[in-house]
Design a protein around this motif. Structure first.
Motif, PDB file in Angstrom:
ATOM      1  N   ILE A  45      -0.611  10.732  22.948  1.00 53.61           N
ATOM      2  CA  ILE A  45      -0.488  11.357  21.608  1.00 53.61           C
ATOM      3  C   ILE A  45      -1.522  10.612  20.797  1.00 53.61           C
ATOM      4  N   THR A  46      -2.310  11.460  19.715  1.00 53.58           N
ATOM      5  CA  THR A  46      -3.240  10.981  19.079  1.00 53.58           C
ATOM      6  C   THR A  46      -3.087  10.706  17.609  1.00 53.58           C
ATOM      7  N   ASN A  47      -4.011  10.593  16.838  1.00 50.30           N
ATOM      8  CA  ASN A  47      -4.233  10.566  15.303  1.00 50.30           C
ATOM      9  C   ASN A  47      -4.453  11.819  14.920  1.00 50.30           C
ATOM     10  N   ARG A  48      -4.862  12.789  15.615  1.00 48.50           N
ATOM     11  CA  ARG A  48      -5.099  14.431  15.376  1.00 48.50           C
ATOM     12  C   ARG A  48      -3.715  14.879  15.067  1.00 48.50           C
ATOM     13  N   MET A  49      -3.665  15.800  13.842  1.00 51.53           N
ATOM     14  CA  MET A  49      -2.653  16.238  13.298  1.00 51.53           C
ATOM     15  C   MET A  49      -2.616  17.790  14.178  1.00 51.53           C
ATOM     16  N   GLN A  50      -1.768  17.814  15.277  1.00 52.98           N
ATOM     17  CA  GLN A  50      -1.548  18.858  16.221  1.00 52.98           C
ATOM     18  C   GLN A  50      -0.326  18.731  16.953  1.00 52.98           C
ATOM     19  N   GLN A  51      -0.052  19.792  17.615  1.00 57.85           N
ATOM     20  CA  GLN A  51       1.155  19.771  18.602  1.00 57.85           C
ATOM     21  C   GLN A  51       0.510  19.079  19.847  1.00 57.85           C
ATOM     22  N   GLN A  52       1.351  17.831  19.903  1.00 65.13           N
ATOM     23  CA  GLN A  52       1.115  17.028  20.928  1.00 65.13           C
ATOM     24  C   GLN A  52       1.579  17.497  22.492  1.00 65.13           C
ATOM     25  N   ARG A  53       1.204  17.013  23.576  1.00 65.76           N
ATOM     26  CA  ARG A  53       1.352  17.570  24.934  1.00 65.76           C
ATOM     27  C   ARG A  53       1.848  16.565  25.815  1.00 65.76           C
ATOM     28  N   VAL A  54       2.818  16.705  26.514  1.00 65.78           N
ATOM     29  CA  VAL A  54       3.226  15.750  27.704  1.00 65.78           C
ATOM     30  C   VAL A  54       3.455  16.848  28.865  1.00 65.78           C
ATOM     31  N   LEU A  55       2.911  16.168  29.954  1.00 64.78           N
ATOM     32  CA  LEU A  55       2.702  16.832  31.483  1.00 64.78           C
ATOM     33  C   LEU A  55       3.729  16.068  32.355  1.00 64.78           C
ATOM     34  N   LEU A  56       4.384  17.279  32.819  1.00 65.21           N
ATOM     35  CA  LEU A  56       5.395  16.402  33.946  1.00 65.21           C
ATOM     36  C   LEU A  56       5.322  17.287  35.240  1.00 65.21           C
ATOM     37  N   THR A  57       5.025  16.652  36.251  1.00 63.84           N
ATOM     38  CA  THR A  57       4.757  16.974  37.841  1.00 63.84           C
ATOM     39  C   THR A  57       5.485  16.160  38.835  1.00 63.84           C
ATOM     40  N   ARG A  58       5.418  16.615  40.033  1.00 66.91           N
ATOM     41  CA  ARG A  58       5.880  15.606  41.023  1.00 66.91           C
ATOM     42  C   ARG A  58       4.756  15.593  42.151  1.00 66.91           C
ATOM     43  N   THR A  59       4.903  14.335  42.835  1.00 64.83           N
ATOM     44  CA  THR A  59       3.855  14.018  43.596  1.00 64.83           C
ATOM     45  C   THR A  59       4.054  15.010  44.934  1.00 64.83           C
ATOM     46  N   PHE A  60       2.629  15.267  45.716  1.00 63.85           N
ATOM     47  CA  PHE A  60       2.911  16.364  46.721  1.00 63.85           C
ATOM     48  C   PHE A  60       2.250  15.698  47.885  1.00 63.85           C
ATOM     49  N   GLU A  61       2.588  16.204  49.188  1.00 69.07           N
ATOM     50  CA  GLU A  61       1.889  15.912  50.315  1.00 69.07           C
ATOM     51  C   GLU A  61       0.537  16.538  50.617  1.00 69.07           C
ATOM     52  N   PHE A  62      -0.266  16.258  51.358  1.00 73.06           N
ATOM     53  CA  PHE A  62      -1.630  16.708  51.715  1.00 73.06           C
ATOM     54  C   PHE A  62      -1.484  18.207  52.026  1.00 73.06           C
ATOM     55  N   GLU A  63      -0.476  18.418  52.652  1.00 74.01           N
ATOM     56  CA  GLU A  63      -0.305  20.053  53.380  1.00 74.01           C
ATOM     57  C   GLU A  63       0.049  20.899  52.178  1.00 74.01           C
TER      58      GLU A  63
END
Length: 406
Positions: A45-63
């Motif tokens: 999150i930043t000091n810019r007035m904006q809709q802030q963003r959070v990304l959620l994922t899970r780790t994955f295997e090479f295949e």
């Protein structure tokens, strides 16, 4: 164009199958029997007035094809006595319901609860001071490897000496012109008893895009520190190099560079992340191990969590240039695909198998001209791959709001 999930600038997941569980494996095998999916949290999150963003994922295997979005989570940021709630847009992408800007002298904390009941929280983070970009410029250079191209350089100076740690992201937008666009196209002729099979005909083209605008986002960790210098000055730091063979600078090009001032902890995290993701670190004799961030599990102290919640001040600056500004009178770079016209036959074999009409029906080619010098193994029309006569797959038809002509 890329999805929102693929647009985030720092990818934690590409190397996680190796760094999450590791050991010396000899001989190396591509099956990771001890792999365990872990949550990956990316949030700045930043000091810019904006809709802030959070990304959620899970780790994955090479295949696997890529990271799996973590959906249906409850995401909040607390700070200054206010709780900001985030809602899921694209899968795994959470956007704050209201626009807000991080404030000085205020502690912020990220709180996440996943749909399976697990909860996570970050350390308390505060906003570093902001430092302006003093200059952003493009120069034609030759790299140490002898490659010709355009370097994008940034200068910045903090007379107080408090900023020190800088990270950069960019968005680049460029004009695309399909080199073989024509106002005509081909269509398959419907078959009936009065016509021959495998026929195509020329029609007006009302769908192909001759000129459009493409956009790409930085996908690497770009940062520098002035801690070893006599003053807090970023001087002639290259945030982007574009080869002279890259089609994106063929006409008009623009780049927006964002400068983030970071804490020492954030800088060290991203620096280590960058080292982990190097090509040689995966299979080196000394494996890197687990990269610990500032987000931990509240429900299981032994659970490994990969992620970092950062509060950063940001400033930005944009520039434009044309190809001829640096390469006057020189040939344009090669297009995104080779565009040599060819004349596919209408059919081959007995019974006949349609060739050109199948390409037309599957939207693979665009019409260039009649084949006046038709040879024995050629069809009656010259065509090119679709992107050579229609740039709609790699560009948008409408220029962005910030776009200006020279």
């Amino acid at each position: 164009m890329k999805s929102d999930l693929n647009k985030h600038k720092i990818s934690f997941c590409g190397f996680l199958a190796v760094v999450f569980f590791y050991g010396c494996i000899e001989p190396f095998e591509t099956t990771f029997e001890d792999f365990e999916s872990a949550i990956v949290i990316e949030a700045t999150i930043t000091n810019r007035m904006q809709q802030q963003r959070v990304l959620l994922t899970r780790t994955f295997e090479f295949e696997e094809d890529g990271p799996v979005p973590e959906s249906n989570a409850v995401v909040r940021v607390q700070g200054g006595g206010t709780t900001y709630t985030f809602v899921e847009g694209a899968q795994g992408v959470y956007i704050s319901q209201q626009a807000f800007a991080a404030q000085s002298n205020t502690e912020y904390q990220l709180l996440v609860q996943t749909q399976d009941g697990r909860s996570y929280s970050s350390s308390q983070m505060t906003l570093p001071q902001s430092t302006q970009i003093d200059d952003l410029r493009a120069e034609r250079i030759t790299t140490d490897l002898g490659e010709d191209g355009i370097g994008i350089f940034v200068d910045s100076f903090d007379p107080t000496g408090n900023s020190i740690n800088y990270r950069y992201e960019y968005e680049e937008t460029y004009r695309v012109i399909a080199p073989y666009w024509t106002p005509e196209d081909l269509e398959k002729v419907p078959f009936d008893e009065a016509t021959e099979i495998c026929q195509v005909r020329v029609i007006p083209d009302n769908k192909s895009l001759e000129t459009g605008f493409g956009t790409d986002f930085s996908n690497a960790i770009i940062q520098t520190s002035t801690s070893d210098l006599g003053e807090d000055r970023v001087d002639n730091f290259m945030v982007r190099f574009i080869s002279s063979e890259n089609y994106i600078i063929s006409h008009r090009y623009s780049i927006l560079v964002r400068q983030f001032v970071q804490s020492n902890e954030a800088f060290n995290f991203y620096e280590t992340l960058n080292e982990f993701s190097g090509n040689e670190s995966f299979f080196s004799e000394t494996q890197p191990g687990f990269l610990e961030g500032n987000v931990t599990s509240d429900t299981n102290e032994n659970e490994k969590v990969l992620g970092y919640f950062d509060v950063s001040s940001v400033t930005e600056r944009r520039l434009f240039f044309n190809y001829e500004d640096f390469y006057p009178g020189e040939d344009l770079p090669p297009y995104v695909e080779p565009c040599t016209p060819n004349a596919p036959v209408l059919f081959r074999g007995n019974p006949p198998v349609c060739v050109l009409s199948a390409m037309v029906e599957n939207d693979l080619v665009r019409y260039v001209d009649a084949n006046g010098g038709q040879g024995p193994n050629e069809g009656p029309f010259l065509v090119v791959p679709k992107v050579c006569g229609d740039c709609s797959d790699i560009a948008q038809s409408t220029p962005p709001e910030f776009w200006v002509e020279d």
